[in-house]
Design a protein around this motif. Structure first.
Motif, PDB file in Angstrom:
ATOM      1  N   ASN A  22       0.848  -1.191   0.000  1.00  0.00           N
ATOM      2  CA  ASN A  22       0.000   0.000   0.000  1.00  0.00           C
ATOM      3  C   ASN A  22       0.884   1.242   0.000  1.00  0.00           C
ATOM      4  O   ASN A  22       1.387   1.655   1.040  1.00  0.00           O
ATOM      5  CB  ASN A  22      -0.924  -0.005   1.221  1.00  0.00           C
ATOM      6  CG  ASN A  22      -1.995  -1.054   1.122  1.00  0.00           C
ATOM      7  OD1 ASN A  22      -2.093  -1.779   0.136  1.00  0.00           O
ATOM      8  ND2 ASN A  22      -2.815  -1.152   2.140  1.00  0.00           N
ATOM      9  N   CYS A  25       0.042   8.011  -1.680  1.00  0.00           N
ATOM     10  CA  CYS A  25      -0.381   8.565  -2.971  1.00  0.00           C
ATOM     11  C   CYS A  25       0.756   9.276  -3.710  1.00  0.00           C
ATOM     12  O   CYS A  25       0.966   9.049  -4.903  1.00  0.00           O
ATOM     13  CB  CYS A  25      -1.570   9.496  -2.781  1.00  0.00           C
ATOM     14  SG  CYS A  25      -1.321  10.870  -1.613  1.00  0.00           S
ATOM     15  N   HIS A 120      -4.340  14.708  -0.970  1.00  0.00           N
ATOM     16  CA  HIS A 120      -4.308  13.459  -1.736  1.00  0.00           C
ATOM     17  C   HIS A 120      -3.842  13.787  -3.150  1.00  0.00           C
ATOM     18  O   HIS A 120      -4.233  14.805  -3.721  1.00  0.00           O
ATOM     19  CB  HIS A 120      -5.694  12.817  -1.776  1.00  0.00           C
ATOM     20  CG  HIS A 120      -5.724  11.452  -2.384  1.00  0.00           C
ATOM     21  ND1 HIS A 120      -4.880  10.434  -2.003  1.00  0.00           N
ATOM     22  CD2 HIS A 120      -6.514  10.934  -3.359  1.00  0.00           C
ATOM     23  CE1 HIS A 120      -5.157   9.351  -2.708  1.00  0.00           C
ATOM     24  NE2 HIS A 120      -6.140   9.627  -3.544  1.00  0.00           N
ATOM     25  N   SER A 136      -3.562   5.610  -4.995  1.00  0.00           N
ATOM     26  CA  SER A 136      -3.085   4.686  -3.973  1.00  0.00           C
ATOM     27  C   SER A 136      -3.012   5.436  -2.652  1.00  0.00           C
ATOM     28  O   SER A 136      -2.863   6.657  -2.622  1.00  0.00           O
ATOM     29  CB  SER A 136      -1.695   4.156  -4.346  1.00  0.00           C
ATOM     30  OG  SER A 136      -1.262   3.198  -3.408  1.00  0.00           O
ATOM     31  N   ASP A 137      -3.160   4.698  -1.569  1.00  0.00           N
ATOM     32  CA  ASP A 137      -2.883   5.256  -0.248  1.00  0.00           C
ATOM     33  C   ASP A 137      -2.534   4.102   0.687  1.00  0.00           C
ATOM     34  O   ASP A 137      -2.719   2.935   0.349  1.00  0.00           O
ATOM     35  CB  ASP A 137      -4.042   6.108   0.286  1.00  0.00           C
ATOM     36  CG  ASP A 137      -5.318   5.326   0.527  1.00  0.00           C
ATOM     37  OD1 ASP A 137      -5.292   4.327   1.266  1.00  0.00           O
ATOM     38  OD2 ASP A 137      -6.363   5.741  -0.016  1.00  0.00           O
ATOM     39  N   PHE A 139      -3.868   3.055   3.318  1.00  0.00           N
ATOM     40  CA  PHE A 139      -4.979   2.313   3.913  1.00  0.00           C
ATOM     41  C   PHE A 139      -5.671   1.387   2.908  1.00  0.00           C
ATOM     42  O   PHE A 139      -5.907   0.224   3.203  1.00  0.00           O
ATOM     43  CB  PHE A 139      -6.006   3.272   4.535  1.00  0.00           C
ATOM     44  CG  PHE A 139      -5.412   4.146   5.593  1.00  0.00           C
ATOM     45  CD1 PHE A 139      -5.028   3.618   6.819  1.00  0.00           C
ATOM     46  CD2 PHE A 139      -5.210   5.486   5.354  1.00  0.00           C
ATOM     47  CE1 PHE A 139      -4.460   4.422   7.790  1.00  0.00           C
ATOM     48  CE2 PHE A 139      -4.639   6.307   6.317  1.00  0.00           C
ATOM     49  CZ  PHE A 139      -4.259   5.768   7.539  1.00  0.00           C
ATOM     50  N   ASP A 140      -5.993   1.921   1.732  1.00  0.00           N
ATOM     51  CA  ASP A 140      -6.762   1.162   0.747  1.00  0.00           C
ATOM     52  C   ASP A 140      -5.930   0.615  -0.402  1.00  0.00           C
ATOM     53  O   ASP A 140      -6.438  -0.130  -1.233  1.00  0.00           O
ATOM     54  CB  ASP A 140      -7.889   2.037   0.174  1.00  0.00           C
ATOM     55  CG  ASP A 140      -8.867   2.462   1.248  1.00  0.00           C
ATOM     56  OD1 ASP A 140      -9.190   1.638   2.124  1.00  0.00           O
ATOM     57  OD2 ASP A 140      -9.294   3.634   1.218  1.00  0.00           O
ATOM     58  N   GLY A 141      -4.678   0.990  -0.499  1.00  0.00           N
ATOM     59  CA  GLY A 141      -3.818   0.498  -1.559  1.00  0.00           C
ATOM     60  C   GLY A 141      -4.154   1.091  -2.916  1.00  0.00           C
ATOM     61  O   GLY A 141      -4.826   2.112  -3.026  1.00  0.00           O
ATOM     62  N   ARG A 143      -5.796   1.504  -6.574  1.00  0.00           N
ATOM     63  CA  ARG A 143      -7.104   1.264  -7.176  1.00  0.00           C
ATOM     64  C   ARG A 143      -7.270   2.108  -8.437  1.00  0.00           C
ATOM     65  O   ARG A 143      -6.610   3.144  -8.592  1.00  0.00           O
ATOM     66  CB  ARG A 143      -8.229   1.519  -6.190  1.00  0.00           C
ATOM     67  CG  ARG A 143      -8.219   2.866  -5.567  1.00  0.00           C
ATOM     68  CD  ARG A 143      -8.872   2.840  -4.168  1.00  0.00           C
ATOM     69  NE  ARG A 143      -8.839   4.131  -3.538  1.00  0.00           N
ATOM     70  CZ  ARG A 143      -7.820   4.599  -2.836  1.00  0.00           C
ATOM     71  NH1 ARG A 143      -6.733   3.890  -2.683  1.00  0.00           N
ATOM     72  NH2 ARG A 143      -7.874   5.793  -2.283  1.00  0.00           N
ATOM     73  N   THR A 145     -10.390   3.754 -10.855  1.00  0.00           N
ATOM     74  CA  THR A 145     -11.804   4.106 -10.905  1.00  0.00           C
ATOM     75  C   THR A 145     -12.090   4.754 -12.250  1.00  0.00           C
ATOM     76  O   THR A 145     -11.359   5.666 -12.666  1.00  0.00           O
ATOM     77  CB  THR A 145     -12.174   5.095  -9.780  1.00  0.00           C
ATOM     78  OG1 THR A 145     -11.744   4.555  -8.535  1.00  0.00           O
ATOM     79  CG2 THR A 145     -13.666   5.354  -9.744  1.00  0.00           C
TER      80      THR A 145
END
Length: 170
Positions: A22, A25, A120, A136-137, A139-141, A143, A145
């Protein structure tokens, strides 16, 4: 210059790293700026060693420079830059078609770097009315969208900076 999208695919060194760990950003953006220039690395330290000044600016090491990531991205590969506050009656900075964008947003920016909130950074590719956001971050890795970028683009109340990197191929 290498394809920005290819550098984020799982088959690339950076794409694998983003999916295995992870990443913050700004680290993702800084490594991507190197990857599209043909560089590759297997550790964060190795990515940073390619260009420590670029890495530190994109990762906003100096809190007194909240837009250093957008400015450094523009200076490295950019065509132009926009920074604005997105108001309830306003619009987000426009994106250019067939162009990569480094977007940095802040919920709260003041003269006190310890008070910067809601920061971010992410990458956006626009193709007609469709946009793809790569982010990316820790916490959530990583992604991806897909959607649109219309009006305020969900950024009301944010200060938003965009570096337009149109010479980077899709």
């Amino acid at each position: 210059m290498r394809s920005g999208k290819d550098q984020l695919e799982i088959a690339s060194a950076l794409g694998q790293q983003l999916r295995n760990d992870n990443w913050p950003c700004s680290a993702m953006v800084a490594a991507w700026l190197q990857a599209v220039q043909g560089r590759t690395a297997v550790t964060w330290g190795a990515w940073r060693r390619f260009d420590p000044d670029l890495w530190d600016a994109v990762n906003i090491v100096d809190g007194n420079q909240p837009w250093s990531g957008v400015i450094a991205s523009y200076m490295e590969l950019g065509d132009h830059i926009a920074i604005q506050n997105v108001t309830p009656n306003g619009e987000a900075p426009q994106l250019l078609d067939k162009c990569w964008h480094v977007v940095q947003r802040w919920k709260h920016v003041t003269n006190d770097p310890m008070s910067h909130l809601g920061g971010h950074a992410y990458l956006v590719w626009r193709d007609g009315d469709d946009v793809t956001v790569y982010e990316s971050d820790i916490f959530d890795g990583f992604r991806i969208t897909r959607g649109s970028w219309e009006g305020q683009a969900g950024l009301v109340g944010y200060n938003v900076g965009v570096a337009y990197l149109c010479m980077v191929p899709e």
